[in-house]
Design a protein around this motif. Sequence first.
Motif, mmCIF file in Angstrom:
data_model
loop_
_atom_site.group_PDB
_atom_site.id
_atom_site.type_symbol
_atom_site.label_atom_id
_atom_site.label_comp_id
_atom_site.label_asym_id
_atom_site.label_seq_id
_atom_site.Cartn_x
_atom_site.Cartn_y
_atom_site.Cartn_z
ATOM 1 N N THR A 4 43.423 39.354 40.224
ATOM 2 C CA THR A 4 43.985 38.032 40.488
ATOM 3 C C THR A 4 44.749 37.974 41.800
ATOM 4 O OG1 THR A 4 46.001 38.523 39.247
ATOM 5 C CG2 THR A 4 44.163 37.521 38.027
ATOM 6 N N GLU A 5 44.888 39.113 42.489
ATOM 7 C CA GLU A 5 45.600 39.123 43.752
ATOM 8 C C GLU A 5 44.773 38.377 44.806
ATOM 9 O OE1 GLU A 5 44.644 41.778 42.159
ATOM 10 O OE2 GLU A 5 46.442 42.674 41.300
ATOM 11 N N PRO A 6 45.440 37.674 45.739
ATOM 12 C CA PRO A 6 44.695 36.968 46.786
ATOM 13 C C PRO A 6 43.885 37.921 47.648
ATOM 14 C CG PRO A 6 46.970 36.201 46.664
ATOM 15 C CD PRO A 6 46.879 37.443 45.800
ATOM 16 N N VAL A 45 41.049 32.069 40.657
ATOM 17 C CA VAL A 45 42.458 31.903 40.985
ATOM 18 C C VAL A 45 42.807 32.603 42.299
ATOM 19 C CG1 VAL A 45 44.822 32.434 40.279
ATOM 20 C CG2 VAL A 45 43.172 31.617 38.588
ATOM 21 N N ALA A 46 42.342 33.852 42.434
ATOM 22 C CA ALA A 46 42.647 34.620 43.643
ATOM 23 C C ALA A 46 42.040 33.970 44.877
ATOM 24 C CB ALA A 46 42.135 36.053 43.492
ATOM 25 N N SER A 54 41.420 24.039 45.617
ATOM 26 C CA SER A 54 41.508 23.953 44.165
ATOM 27 C C SER A 54 40.505 24.880 43.493
ATOM 28 C CB SER A 54 41.239 22.519 43.707
ATOM 29 O OG SER A 54 39.889 22.160 43.962
ATOM 30 N N ARG A 55 40.748 25.197 42.247
ATOM 31 C CA ARG A 55 39.818 26.026 41.476
ATOM 32 C C ARG A 55 38.465 25.354 41.303
ATOM 33 N NH1 ARG A 55 42.260 28.643 36.160
ATOM 34 N NH2 ARG A 55 40.149 29.497 36.187
ATOM 35 N N GLY A 78 32.359 36.555 34.315
ATOM 36 C CA GLY A 78 32.561 35.746 35.508
ATOM 37 C C GLY A 78 31.568 36.056 36.623
ATOM 38 N N VAL A 79 32.015 35.765 37.843
ATOM 39 C CA VAL A 79 31.152 35.894 39.024
ATOM 40 C C VAL A 79 31.580 37.108 39.843
ATOM 41 C CG1 VAL A 79 30.363 34.766 41.141
ATOM 42 C CG2 VAL A 79 30.841 33.395 39.097
#
Length: 228
Positions: A4-6, A45-46, A54-55, A78-79
């Motif tokens: 989840t980190e950018p 989110v990241a 936006s998501r 997920g992806v």
Amino acid sequence: MPGTEPFTTLNLDLEHVSTVDRAADELRRAVFDGELESGTPLREVAIADSLGVSRPTVREALGVLVGEGLATREPNRGVSVATPDPDSIHDVCRARLVLEIAGVRCWPEADEEQRDTVREALTALIEAADTQASYQVLNERHLAFHLSLVGLAGSPRLEAMAMNLYAELRLALAQVDRARQNAPDQAGSHTLLVRLLESGDIPATVAELERHLAGAEVAILERLHLQA
């Protein structure tokens, strides 16, 4: 939470017009430049935090990459950036050889517009190599050249088949090009193909094309093995 980190290398200094397309462009660039390696989870989110969007925008952008074969979507996982499969690569390489040889054999009957498409594709590839263009641009122009060979057959259906095949090769070829860093050599080998075509020596062109594509397949599979 892990993943989840950018992504610190992503940047979206963009206008909010066609934001989905621009976000997809930035993700695509990161994939081709090797900043996002095969198998990297692409968390909404990241990415949204990294790009300042936006998501839902990220979700649509990821859908674009999935459609292009650059990312895969798995239930409950997920992806993630796509991981080329060696068996699929081998099959694709066999199929592209058939299509490109079919096009090359049509050179004597091809009209001047079809031949010019090949010449222009080569010029664009050489320009990209000479100017040290991004791996994404090199990849696009490399595959555009090979598509122009298929186009010599004058069959939209064959071209559509080739485009689908090349979509499966894009990521693997980009990885090989990054590892080799030999864009000028690649441009030279494609120049030889066109010279042989222009000379009218179709058997020699076919032989060179077979050698070229066989070498590409070996390089791709070796690269995949190194990453395994």
